[in-house]
Design a protein around this motif. Structure first.
Motif, short mmCIF file in Angstrom:
data_model
loop_
_atom_site.label_atom_id
_atom_site.label_comp_id
_atom_site.label_asym_id
_atom_site.label_seq_id
_atom_site.Cartn_x
_atom_site.Cartn_y
_atom_site.Cartn_z
N ASP A 1 0.86 -1.18 0.00
CA ASP A 1 0.00 0.00 0.00
C ASP A 1 0.90 1.23 0.00
N LEU A 2 0.89 1.97 -1.10
CA LEU A 2 1.76 3.14 -1.24
C LEU A 2 1.05 4.44 -0.87
N THR A 3 -0.19 4.34 -0.41
CA THR A 3 -0.97 5.53 -0.04
C THR A 3 -0.19 6.36 0.99
N GLY A 4 -0.07 7.65 0.71
CA GLY A 4 0.64 8.55 1.61
C GLY A 4 2.12 8.70 1.30
N TYR A 5 2.67 7.84 0.45
CA TYR A 5 4.08 7.95 0.10
C TYR A 5 4.32 9.27 -0.64
N THR A 6 5.44 9.91 -0.36
CA THR A 6 5.86 11.11 -1.08
C THR A 6 6.33 10.68 -2.47
N VAL A 7 5.94 11.43 -3.49
CA VAL A 7 6.34 11.14 -4.87
C VAL A 7 7.35 12.19 -5.30
N VAL A 8 8.53 11.72 -5.72
CA VAL A 8 9.63 12.61 -6.07
C VAL A 8 10.03 12.38 -7.53
N ALA A 9 10.12 13.47 -8.30
CA ALA A 9 10.61 13.40 -9.68
C ALA A 9 12.11 13.59 -9.66
N SER A 10 12.72 13.56 -10.84
CA SER A 10 14.18 13.72 -10.92
C SER A 10 14.63 15.11 -10.46
N ILE B 1 6.77 16.01 -6.15
CA ILE B 1 5.54 16.21 -6.91
C ILE B 1 4.34 16.30 -5.97
N GLY B 2 4.29 15.42 -4.99
CA GLY B 2 3.16 15.37 -4.07
C GLY B 2 3.18 14.06 -3.31
N HIS B 3 1.99 13.50 -3.04
CA HIS B 3 1.92 12.21 -2.36
C HIS B 3 0.84 11.33 -3.00
N VAL C 1 -1.88 10.87 -7.77
CA VAL C 1 -0.99 11.66 -6.94
C VAL C 1 -1.62 13.02 -6.65
N ASP C 2 -1.74 13.34 -5.38
CA ASP C 2 -2.24 14.65 -4.94
C ASP C 2 -1.05 15.60 -4.93
N THR C 3 -1.12 16.66 -5.73
CA THR C 3 0.02 17.58 -5.86
C THR C 3 -0.02 18.72 -4.84
N GLY C 4 -1.08 18.78 -4.04
CA GLY C 4 -1.18 19.88 -3.09
C GLY C 4 -1.24 21.20 -3.84
N VAL C 5 -0.53 22.20 -3.35
CA VAL C 5 -0.59 23.52 -3.98
C VAL C 5 0.32 23.64 -5.21
N TRP C 6 1.19 22.66 -5.44
CA TRP C 6 2.15 22.76 -6.54
C TRP C 6 1.43 22.94 -7.89
N VAL C 7 0.40 22.15 -8.17
CA VAL C 7 -0.35 22.30 -9.41
C VAL C 7 -1.78 22.71 -9.06
N PHE C 8 -1.89 23.72 -8.23
CA PHE C 8 -3.19 24.29 -7.85
C PHE C 8 -4.15 23.25 -7.28
N GLY C 9 -3.62 22.36 -6.44
CA GLY C 9 -4.46 21.37 -5.78
C GLY C 9 -4.95 20.27 -6.69
N ARG C 10 -4.37 20.15 -7.84
CA ARG C 10 -4.80 19.17 -8.84
C ARG C 10 -4.18 17.80 -8.54
N SER C 11 -4.90 16.76 -8.87
CA SER C 11 -4.34 15.42 -8.80
C SER C 11 -3.84 15.02 -10.18
N LEU C 12 -2.88 14.10 -10.19
CA LEU C 12 -2.30 13.61 -11.43
C LEU C 12 -2.36 12.09 -11.44
N LEU C 13 -2.51 11.51 -12.61
CA LEU C 13 -2.50 10.06 -12.74
C LEU C 13 -1.14 9.66 -13.30
N VAL C 14 -0.47 8.73 -12.61
CA VAL C 14 0.87 8.31 -13.00
C VAL C 14 0.90 6.79 -13.15
N PRO C 15 1.20 6.27 -14.34
CA PRO C 15 1.33 4.82 -14.51
C PRO C 15 2.48 4.29 -13.66
#
Length: 123
Positions: free
Chosen positions: A20-29, A33-35, A50-64
């Motif tokens: 279960d990766l829920t809550g894990y921090t997601v880091v790009a190179s 990015i968010g969690h 991935v919830d980006t928080g304020v970085w992308v205006f509170g938007r979520s992103l889908l990552v394969p």
């Protein structure tokens, strides 16, 4: 890399599949990015929302999951093999129903599949 592999963890990350990766921090190179808000596997297309928080205006992103380069369970962090700008430029994720839409998932998978390879971050 075959396009289907964008929806599967790399062979050396097979052990992560049942985690279960829920809550894990997601880091790009090039930075955080968010969690992970949730993970899903619809139509054999395993991905993370991935919830980006304020970085992308509170938007979520889908990552394969095929772009996950490393997982550190101790730090509760996962690293993806792309930059923040590449993730931000991915096809826009608007509603939860899209995680079950094979056409949308195919567009997202195609986008990530076409990204140039990146060096793995060290340290």
């Amino acid at each position: 890399m075959p396009i289907d592999s964008i929806w599967s963890y790399a062979p050396d990350l097979d052990h992560v599949q049942e985690q279960d990766l829920t809550g894990y921090t997601v880091v790009a190179s090039d930075g955080t990015i968010g969690h992970v808000d949730r993970q899903a596997d619809h139509h054999g297309m395993r991905h993370l929302v991935v919830d980006t928080g304020v970085w992308v205006f509170g938007r979520s992103l889908l990552v394969p999951v095929g772009v996950v380069a490393a997982v550190d369970a101790g730090e509760r962090r996962l690293t993806v093999s792309c930059t923040r700008a590449e993730v931000k430029a991915a096809p826009r994720f608007r509603t939860d129903s899209e995680t079950m839409d094979p056409a949308y998932l195919t567009v997202v998978g195609d986008y990530y599949h076409r990204l140039p390879p990146h060096e793995s971050p060290t340290g």
